[in-house]
Write a protein that holds these residues in place. Structure first.
Motif, PDB file in Angstrom:
ATOM      1  N   GLN A   1       1.108 -20.738 -50.733  1.00 27.00           N
ATOM      2  CA  GLN A   1       2.556 -21.066 -50.371  1.00 27.00           C
ATOM      3  C   GLN A   1       2.638 -21.654 -48.842  1.00 27.00           C
ATOM      4  OE1 GLN A   1       5.129 -20.881 -52.711  1.00 27.00           O
ATOM      5  NE2 GLN A   1       3.212 -20.606 -53.981  1.00 27.00           N
ATOM      6  N   HIS A   2       1.627 -22.044 -48.230  1.00 27.01           N
ATOM      7  CA  HIS A   2       1.448 -22.370 -47.013  1.00 27.01           C
ATOM      8  C   HIS A   2       1.951 -23.812 -46.689  1.00 27.01           C
ATOM      9  CE1 HIS A   2      -0.300 -19.594 -44.179  1.00 27.01           C
ATOM     10  NE2 HIS A   2      -0.953 -19.060 -45.242  1.00 27.01           N
ATOM     11  N   LEU A   3       2.745 -24.111 -45.755  1.00 29.63           N
ATOM     12  CA  LEU A   3       3.269 -25.439 -45.519  1.00 29.63           C
ATOM     13  C   LEU A   3       2.261 -26.483 -45.583  1.00 29.63           C
ATOM     14  CD1 LEU A   3       6.180 -26.516 -45.153  1.00 29.63           C
ATOM     15  CD2 LEU A   3       5.706 -26.634 -42.928  1.00 29.63           C
ATOM     16  N   THR A   4       1.071 -26.248 -45.151  1.00 31.39           N
ATOM     17  CA  THR A   4      -0.111 -27.031 -45.215  1.00 31.39           C
ATOM     18  C   THR A   4      -0.548 -27.511 -46.352  1.00 31.39           C
ATOM     19  OG1 THR A   4      -0.908 -25.688 -43.200  1.00 31.39           O
ATOM     20  CG2 THR A   4      -2.478 -27.605 -44.292  1.00 31.39           C
ATOM     21  N   ALA A   5      -0.470 -26.272 -47.464  1.00 29.26           N
ATOM     22  CA  ALA A   5      -0.816 -27.065 -48.912  1.00 29.26           C
ATOM     23  C   ALA A   5       0.330 -27.911 -49.329  1.00 29.26           C
ATOM     24  CB  ALA A   5      -0.843 -25.589 -49.771  1.00 29.26           C
ATOM     25  N   VAL A   6       1.580 -27.522 -48.973  1.00 26.51           N
ATOM     26  CA  VAL A   6       2.495 -28.489 -49.440  1.00 26.51           C
ATOM     27  C   VAL A   6       2.495 -29.809 -48.788  1.00 26.51           C
ATOM     28  CG1 VAL A   6       5.153 -28.611 -49.438  1.00 26.51           C
ATOM     29  CG2 VAL A   6       4.393 -26.259 -49.364  1.00 26.51           C
ATOM     30  N   PHE A   7       2.092 -30.000 -47.570  1.00 31.57           N
ATOM     31  CA  PHE A   7       1.731 -31.360 -47.061  1.00 31.57           C
ATOM     32  C   PHE A   7       0.724 -31.931 -47.876  1.00 31.57           C
ATOM     33  CE2 PHE A   7      -0.710 -33.474 -43.811  1.00 31.57           C
ATOM     34  CZ  PHE A   7       0.199 -34.461 -43.429  1.00 31.57           C
ATOM     35  N   ALA A   8      -0.204 -30.984 -48.065  1.00 34.22           N
ATOM     36  CA  ALA A   8      -1.421 -31.571 -48.849  1.00 34.22           C
ATOM     37  C   ALA A   8      -1.199 -32.005 -50.261  1.00 34.22           C
ATOM     38  CB  ALA A   8      -2.516 -30.771 -49.024  1.00 34.22           C
ATOM     39  N   ALA A   9      -0.279 -31.731 -50.791  1.00 29.82           N
ATOM     40  CA  ALA A   9       0.330 -32.006 -52.176  1.00 29.82           C
ATOM     41  C   ALA A   9       1.150 -33.228 -51.937  1.00 29.82           C
ATOM     42  CB  ALA A   9       0.825 -30.845 -52.988  1.00 29.82           C
ATOM     43  N   GLY A  10       1.711 -33.590 -50.984  1.00 24.99           N
ATOM     44  CA  GLY A  10       2.373 -34.937 -50.497  1.00 24.99           C
ATOM     45  C   GLY A  10       3.776 -34.562 -50.906  1.00 24.99           C
ATOM     46  N   GLU A  11       4.342 -33.246 -50.761  1.00 28.08           N
ATOM     47  CA  GLU A  11       5.519 -33.001 -51.008  1.00 28.08           C
ATOM     48  C   GLU A  11       6.363 -32.503 -49.926  1.00 28.08           C
ATOM     49  OE1 GLU A  11       4.840 -29.976 -53.938  1.00 28.08           O
ATOM     50  OE2 GLU A  11       4.234 -31.314 -55.386  1.00 28.08           O
ATOM     51  N   LEU A  12       5.639 -32.948 -48.676  1.00 27.05           N
ATOM     52  CA  LEU A  12       6.558 -32.876 -47.290  1.00 27.05           C
ATOM     53  C   LEU A  12       6.896 -33.866 -46.905  1.00 27.05           C
ATOM     54  CD1 LEU A  12       7.049 -30.336 -45.239  1.00 27.05           C
ATOM     55  CD2 LEU A  12       4.767 -31.018 -44.131  1.00 27.05           C
ATOM     56  N   GLY A  13       8.279 -34.061 -46.956  1.00 22.23           N
ATOM     57  CA  GLY A  13       9.053 -35.105 -46.327  1.00 22.23           C
ATOM     58  C   GLY A  13       8.882 -35.557 -45.092  1.00 22.23           C
TER      59      GLY A  13
END
Lengths: 245, 256
Positions: free
Chosen positions: A229-241
């Protein structure tokens, strides 16, 4: 030279009156490769430039082995902390001329055996010595830049998106060269990248920098593990605007 | 000479003006819209030259060192202001230009007087200073402009050099050389071809005024050599002073 430690303490930076970095604190242990990961334009490069004082940081925000960099001799600091840029600028002349540039500034002459050794450190063949610096491929040029930076005998390296202008094969080659160098020379490395996969491949630890703040940190295994659930994983998935989440 | 008035040559001036009328006719016929600007230029040239003619007449007659120095100061100030404008984009451009032009012109004129090439009289120093200062102004503008363009265009190379431990002077050296070359090239080239392509102003003037060509070429040699010297001194000062405006004392490139 033993590898140094970096401490960045409550570092803030404004550009044209706008905050670029806001109270950023982190460290790089001796001999560690730390990736500063985040979207482009997030102030990562601006921060990196402060570590060797290409840009003057506020006093008492950046320490090299416990010493405030703003109190150090700036030229000695830059010889101790090498830097490789995203865009490679090789000087006119041969590959050997380029590698000899840094020591030459001090009036030192680099013997050809040393040129060959530095080329080998950057995984480049001896034949390149006499090659014109303008006749290299992108990957070769970047590794010549690396060998040139190593010629002044730095104990730490700052890498500013060193592979973002390279194709995937050349990117992997530069990565494996850096990992080998860390093994053989024990360099402390701070590596700026916008590519999560690259951070995952090379980093001992990762800091995620979004909108001028460190929003996440940890080892790649920890940050990228399945179901993270880390933000880094969110960024890696391209879902961090672009906006702060 | 002091007895001459402007009116004595008026018929010839009016005759020359006929050429301007011709040019205005061409402009009108081809719709170049230059007639108004030509009129302004003609009137300005008439007023400016008339005023300077009478002023120089007075100064030559007085031949007072203080008055000469005052004229030199005015000439240098106008040159510095003009060159400073051309150097826009360089921090403190006018100050850089003033220092560079003053340095180059003062040293050149000082040497010319010191070596007794010219005497410190109004009649010799003022026209010579006009050439030296005008030439220094052009060199200064070219060097400042090129230095700024080099630093802005070569930011990556310069910062790469700095990151390798170069001082600001070491980092900028190849670009300083380029800027100086571009500033000095016109005067070096025109000195190389002098007499082959055109007869320069001073020589033309002397011959028209009735001097022998041999007298005229001797003066022209002195003029060319002094202009090269002034260009080198001014260019060097301009390059040195202007590159430093782009760096901090900690060898950081700023304002680029």
């Amino acid at each position: 030279m033993t590898s140094p430690r970096f401490d960045i303490v409550h570092f803030s930076l404004n550009r044209h009156g706008q905050p670029v970095l806001d109270d950023v604190s982190f460290y790089v242990d001796p001999g560690e490769i730390v990736c500063l990961l985040g979207p482009s334009g997030g102030g990562k490069s601006s921060l990196l430039r402060c570590l060797n004082r290409l840009t003057e940081p506020p006093p008492q925000t950046i320490y090299l082995d416990g010493q405030d960099v703003t109190a150090m001799d700036v030229l000695a600091l830059r010889r101790r902390v090498g830097m490789v840029f995203q865009q490679v600028a090789l000087f006119p002349g041969t590959v050997a001329d380029n590698i000899a540039y840094g020591p030459g500034l001090q009036g030192q002459i680099v013997p050809s055996a040393e040129i060959v050794r530095l080329l080998a450190l950057a995984d480049l063949p001896e034949e390149l010595t006499a090659r014109d610096s303008q006749e290299l491929s992108g990957g070769q040029a970047q590794r010549v830049a690396l060998a040139r930076a190593l010629a002044t005998g730095p104990a730490a390296m700052l890498l500013d998106e060193p592979t973002s202008a390279l194709d995937p094969a050349a990117t992997r080659n530069v990565e494996s060269t850096m990992l080998k160098l860390r093994q053989s020379l024990g360099l402390t490395v701070l590596w700026v990248t916008h590519d999560p996969e690259q951070a995952r491949r090379v980093a001992d630890r990762v800091y995620l920098l979004v909108n001028g703040r460190i929003e996440d940190e940890g080892t790649p295994d920890h940050l990228f593990r399945p179901g993270s659930q880390h933000l880094t994983a969110v960024f890696a998935a391209g879902e961090l605007g672009g906006a702060r989440s | 000479m002091t007895g001459t008035t402007l009116l004595s040559e008026l018929p010839r001036i009016l005759a020359a003006l006929f050429l301007v009328v011709l040019a205005a006719g061409v402009s009108r016929w081809q719709h170049l819209d230059l007639e108004k600007q030509m009129l302004v230029a003609v009137v300005r040239a008439f007023i400016q030259l008339t005023l300077i003619g009478y002023a120089l007449n007075l100064i030559f007659a007085a031949d007072n060192p203080a008055a000469i120095l005052l004229i030199l100061a005015v000439m240098t100030s106008i040159a510095s202001y003009t060159s400073g404008k051309r150097g826009e984009g360089t921090p403190h451009a006018t100050r850089v230009a003033a220092l560079a032009i003053t340095f180059g012109a003062a040293l050149t004129l000082g040497l010319l007087v010191g070596l007794r090439v010219f005497t410190f009289s109004a009649q010799q120093i003022i026209p010579i200073a006009g050439m030296v200062i005008g030439n220094s102004m052009n060199v200064c503008s070219l060097v400042m402009r090129r230095m700024k363009d080099e630093i802005k265009g070569r930011q990556l190379e310069i910062e790469t050099a700095l990151a390798l431990g170069a001082t600001r002077q070491q980092a900028v050296r190849p670009h300083l050389k380029t800027a100086l070359q571009s500033g000095m090239m016109p005067i070096v080239d025109s000195t190389k071809t002098v007499g082959l392509i055109q007869l320069p102003g001073a020589m033309t003037g002397m011959i028209l005024a009735g001097a022998s060509p041999l007298e005229a070429v001797q003066l022209q040699m002195i003029v060319m050599y002094m202009l090269i010297g002034a260009a080198a001194l001014t260019g060097l000062a301009a390059a040195w002073l202007s590159y430093r405006q782009f760096f901090t004392a900690s060898h950081q490139l700023v304002a680029a």
